[in-house]
Motif scaffolding. Structure first.
Motif, PDB file in Angstrom:
ATOM      1  N   UNK A  25       0.849  -1.188   0.000  1.00 11.83           N
ATOM      2  CA  UNK A  25       0.000   0.000   0.000  1.00 11.83           C
ATOM      3  C   UNK A  25       0.886   1.240   0.000  1.00 11.83           C
ATOM      4  N   UNK A  26       0.591   2.177  -0.889  1.00 10.64           N
ATOM      5  CA  UNK A  26       1.394   3.386  -0.978  1.00 10.64           C
ATOM      6  C   UNK A  26       0.940   4.417   0.051  1.00 10.64           C
ATOM      7  N   UNK A  27       1.884   5.090   0.700  1.00 14.12           N
ATOM      8  CA  UNK A  27       1.507   6.183   1.605  1.00 14.12           C
ATOM      9  C   UNK A  27       1.037   7.388   0.801  1.00 14.12           C
ATOM     10  N   UNK A  28       0.171   8.181   1.389  1.00 16.71           N
ATOM     11  CA  UNK A  28      -0.344   9.371   0.717  1.00 16.71           C
ATOM     12  C   UNK A  28       0.406  10.610   1.178  1.00 16.71           C
ATOM     13  N   UNK A  29       0.457  11.600   0.302  1.00 14.92           N
ATOM     14  CA  UNK A  29       1.034  12.898   0.644  1.00 14.92           C
ATOM     15  C   UNK A  29      -0.037  13.743   1.336  1.00 14.92           C
ATOM     16  N   UNK A  30       0.383  14.731   2.143  1.00 18.52           N
ATOM     17  CA  UNK A  30      -0.598  15.567   2.856  1.00 18.52           C
ATOM     18  C   UNK A  30      -1.581  16.275   1.926  1.00 18.52           C
ATOM     19  N   UNK A  31      -1.141  16.570   0.692  1.00 24.41           N
ATOM     20  CA  UNK A  31      -2.000  17.303  -0.241  1.00 24.41           C
ATOM     21  C   UNK A  31      -3.119  16.451  -0.822  1.00 24.41           C
ATOM     22  N   UNK A  32      -3.031  15.138  -0.640  1.00 29.05           N
ATOM     23  CA  UNK A  32      -3.972  14.240  -1.311  1.00 29.05           C
ATOM     24  C   UNK A  32      -5.245  14.007  -0.515  1.00 29.05           C
ATOM     25  N   UNK A  33      -6.344  13.755  -1.223  1.00 28.97           N
ATOM     26  CA  UNK A  33      -7.559  13.299  -0.539  1.00 28.97           C
ATOM     27  C   UNK A  33      -7.382  11.844  -0.119  1.00 28.97           C
ATOM     28  N   UNK A  34      -8.237  11.381   0.773  1.00 29.47           N
ATOM     29  CA  UNK A  34      -8.091  10.034   1.329  1.00 29.47           C
ATOM     30  C   UNK A  34      -8.606   8.969   0.366  1.00 29.47           C
ATOM     31  N   UNK A  35      -7.672   8.344  -0.353  1.00 31.43           N
ATOM     32  CA  UNK A  35      -7.986   7.153  -1.130  1.00 31.43           C
ATOM     33  C   UNK A  35      -6.951   6.097  -0.764  1.00 31.43           C
ATOM     34  N   UNK A  36      -7.173   4.885  -1.201  1.00 25.50           N
ATOM     35  CA  UNK A  36      -6.222   3.805  -0.965  1.00 25.50           C
ATOM     36  C   UNK A  36      -5.608   3.411  -2.305  1.00 25.50           C
ATOM     37  N   UNK A  37      -4.276   3.310  -2.322  1.00 25.59           N
ATOM     38  CA  UNK A  37      -3.560   2.936  -3.539  1.00 25.59           C
ATOM     39  C   UNK A  37      -2.658   1.749  -3.220  1.00 25.59           C
ATOM     40  N   UNK A  38      -2.818   0.690  -3.979  1.00 20.57           N
ATOM     41  CA  UNK A  38      -2.032  -0.527  -3.785  1.00 20.57           C
ATOM     42  C   UNK A  38      -1.258  -0.832  -5.060  1.00 20.57           C
ATOM     43  N   UNK A  59       8.658  -6.905 -20.110  1.00 18.11           N
ATOM     44  CA  UNK A  59       7.640  -5.903 -19.828  1.00 18.11           C
ATOM     45  C   UNK A  59       7.756  -5.401 -18.398  1.00 18.11           C
ATOM     46  N   UNK A  60       7.179  -4.219 -18.167  1.00 19.27           N
ATOM     47  CA  UNK A  60       7.043  -3.690 -16.820  1.00 19.27           C
ATOM     48  C   UNK A  60       6.030  -4.564 -16.096  1.00 19.27           C
ATOM     49  N   UNK A  61       6.411  -5.132 -14.968  1.00 23.03           N
ATOM     50  CA  UNK A  61       5.552  -6.114 -14.309  1.00 23.03           C
ATOM     51  C   UNK A  61       4.878  -5.559 -13.053  1.00 23.03           C
ATOM     52  N   UNK A  62       4.732  -4.249 -12.975  1.00 27.70           N
ATOM     53  CA  UNK A  62       4.042  -3.665 -11.831  1.00 27.70           C
ATOM     54  C   UNK A  62       2.609  -3.313 -12.202  1.00 27.70           C
ATOM     55  N   UNK A  63       1.691  -3.616 -11.311  1.00 26.82           N
ATOM     56  CA  UNK A  63       0.287  -3.246 -11.486  1.00 26.82           C
ATOM     57  C   UNK A  63      -0.125  -2.393 -10.297  1.00 26.82           C
ATOM     58  N   UNK A  64      -1.261  -1.731 -10.419  1.00 22.34           N
ATOM     59  CA  UNK A  64      -1.705  -0.848  -9.338  1.00 22.34           C
ATOM     60  C   UNK A  64      -3.219  -0.751  -9.338  1.00 22.34           C
ATOM     61  N   UNK A  65      -3.755  -0.403  -8.185  1.00 19.14           N
ATOM     62  CA  UNK A  65      -5.193  -0.210  -8.061  1.00 19.14           C
ATOM     63  C   UNK A  65      -5.488   0.854  -7.024  1.00 19.14           C
ATOM     64  N   UNK A  66      -6.571   1.575  -7.217  1.00 19.29           N
ATOM     65  CA  UNK A  66      -6.969   2.620  -6.272  1.00 19.29           C
ATOM     66  C   UNK A  66      -8.456   2.490  -5.981  1.00 19.29           C
ATOM     67  N   UNK A  67      -8.831   2.850  -4.771  1.00 18.97           N
ATOM     68  CA  UNK A  67     -10.238   2.776  -4.388  1.00 18.97           C
ATOM     69  C   UNK A  67     -10.458   3.635  -3.148  1.00 18.97           C
ATOM     70  N   UNK A  68     -11.716   3.744  -2.750  1.00 12.96           N
ATOM     71  CA  UNK A  68     -12.050   4.481  -1.537  1.00 12.96           C
ATOM     72  C   UNK A  68     -12.022   3.582  -0.310  1.00 12.96           C
ATOM     73  N   UNK A  69     -11.758   2.283  -0.507  1.00 10.64           N
ATOM     74  CA  UNK A  69     -11.556   1.392   0.632  1.00 10.64           C
ATOM     75  C   UNK A  69     -10.377   0.474   0.336  1.00 10.64           C
ATOM     76  N   UNK A  70      -9.731  -0.001   1.384  1.00 14.24           N
ATOM     77  CA  UNK A  70      -8.472  -0.736   1.252  1.00 14.24           C
ATOM     78  C   UNK A  70      -8.642  -2.042   0.470  1.00 14.24           C
TER      79      UNK A  70
END
Length: 442
Positions: A25-38, A59-70
């Motif tokens: 899970x990525x940490x958020x910066x203070x400027x960001x609204x509260x979402x969850x990014x994995x 290939x680049x083998x990283x994937x990511x997802x974002x949502x309003x819940x973890x």
């Protein structure tokens, strides 16, 4: 944690042997609204076959997802990782080789049906793409035409984004993940893929025509949002983040929303978009995607040298180009300098229910809407055995006659067939040139 997610992680997560090597899970910066990014990393896609060891693709083998819940963000990151893993796996020995002139007309998808490049582009000796030659054998896989479920041959180079070209005659365009999806049922994956194809058609056409979209008022979005999204939008206003919501629905008639967020006092455009028969679902997904890109803009460090237009290769280069070249925003401001009001959210409220259509019903509606406009849709089932054993499906949905997303300098498809349909729909001059500026889509 949801039991299904726990079981999936138990079966897929391992740093050495798992399809998914790690999640974080990525940490958020203070400027960001509260979402969850994995973020997640998936295993190197590889199939054991007589010619498998000859593979050169990386290939680049990283994937990511974002949502309003973890948990949803984890599902999204894992799903994208499995989707990309599956989309890169194919057996070279399963490919059929034939010249298109030797195939029966109704038994294959003709490469010329795709919206690709113009005659002038193909005549340019510096272009790296090849005009289809019906006399030269190319690789084919199989797809299902969704209108009648008929199996047809489909150009393999346009089905697998890790496809390795046997001959330059197969290099019709670059490989993109548009339409690729992973889901618990084939209908679920097919819907997800078609929604993405329709979303990118709408975005690409608005960009190509420099068409200002209709504006969705933030207050109206707040009024119809569920509690999670309403909290996010109020937080966005409190933090002074500029957020623009736009209706980019086109002639297909599937609600399509674009969200653009901008970092205060800093160049850069964080864009997200979504199509869905359920308007509230499209709204939420577009906003979350925008703030996923917003996070990337914040954590990306400026390079010593600005990226040059000619150096742009990947979608993230597009985002970086707008971050490092403030003057570039003038070429995209038609997206948010719009006054025409959208009626898409009229009549909706926070208590309006989400769509009750199941994925089979949604798929039927989407295919019907496309067919009415003469757009045939196809589904390629590319589920590897190890993914099938997890009870998941990986498919790629393709609509050849829709406007494609493009990435990189000098790669704008100038085939005007779909573009002129859009101009006619909007009542614009059919002689308008296609916008070849670098777009900000991530």
């Amino acid at each position: 944690m949801d039991n299904k997610l726990a079981v999936l992680l138990d079966r897929t997560l391992d740093p050495d042997y798992g399809i998914i090597r790690y999640i974080k899970e990525l940490p958020l910066m203070p400027e960001e609204p509260d979402i969850f990014i994995t973020v997640a990393e998936f295993q190197d896609p590889f199939i054991v076959s007589p010619r498998g060891e000859d593979r050169k693709f990386r290939m680049d083998r990283q994937s990511a997802g974002a949502s309003l819940d973890r948990e949803s963000s984890i599902w999204s990151a894992i799903g994208e990782g499995i989707e990309r893993f599956g989309g890169a796996v194919y057996d070279p020995d399963s490919i059929t080789w034939a010249a298109s002139k030797d195939l029966q007309a109704d038994n294959f998808v003709h490469p010329n049906d795709f919206i690709l490049f113009s005659k002038d582009q193909y005549d340019n000796p510096n272009i790296k793409y090849t005009r289809h030659n019906p006399n030269i054998p190319i690789g084919w896989t199989t797809a299902k035409r969704l209108s009648d479920q008929k199996k047809v041959y489909f150009p393999a180079s346009l089905a697998f984004f890790a496809y390795e070209y046997k001959d330059k005659s197969e290099y019709l365009t670059d490989s993109y993940s548009t339409g690729l999806a992973c889901g618990p049922t084939k209908e679920w994956a097919a819907c997800s893929g078609l929604y993405e194809v329709i979303e990118r058609d709408a975005y690409s056409l608005h960009w190509a025509a420099k068409q200002s979209p209709k504006k969705i008022e933030i207050e109206q979005a707040i009024d119809c949002a569920d509690p999670e999204l309403k909290k996010l939008l109020i937080d966005v206003k409190r933090k002074g983040i500029e957020l623009f919501l736009c209706d980019i629905t086109n002639d297909i008639g599937v609600p399509t929303i674009m969200a653009i967020s901008k970092i205060p006092n800093k160049p850069g455009i964080a864009l997200g978009a979504s199509s869905n028969l359920c308007i509230k679902t499209a709204l939420k997904k577009a906003i979350v995607e925008s703030f996923h890109t917003f996070n990337w803009c914040l954590i990306t460090e400026s390079k010593d040298e600005k990226i040059k237009k000619e150096e742009i290769l990947m979608f993230l280069d597009h985002v970086r180009y707008y971050m490092e070249n403030e003057e570039q925003e003038q070429f995209a401001d038609f997206f948010w300098k719009t006054t025409e009001r959208s009626e898409l959210l009229d009549g909706l409220s926070s208590t309006s229910p989400l769509s009750t259509l199941d994925h089979a019903q949604q798929l039927e509606i989407l295919v019907s809407k496309l067919e009415k406009l003469g757009h045939h849709s196809y589904l390629i089932d590319i589920t590897p055995n190890d993914i099938a054993n997890l009870g998941l499906h990986v498919t790629k949905a393709v609509v050849p006659s829709l406007q494609p997303m493009w990435c990189g300098y000098g790669r704008v498809p100038l085939d005007r067939r779909r573009f002129e349909q859009f101009l006619k729909y909007k009542g614009k001059d059919l002689n308008i040139a296609i916008n070849e500026e670098i777009h900000p889509f991530p």
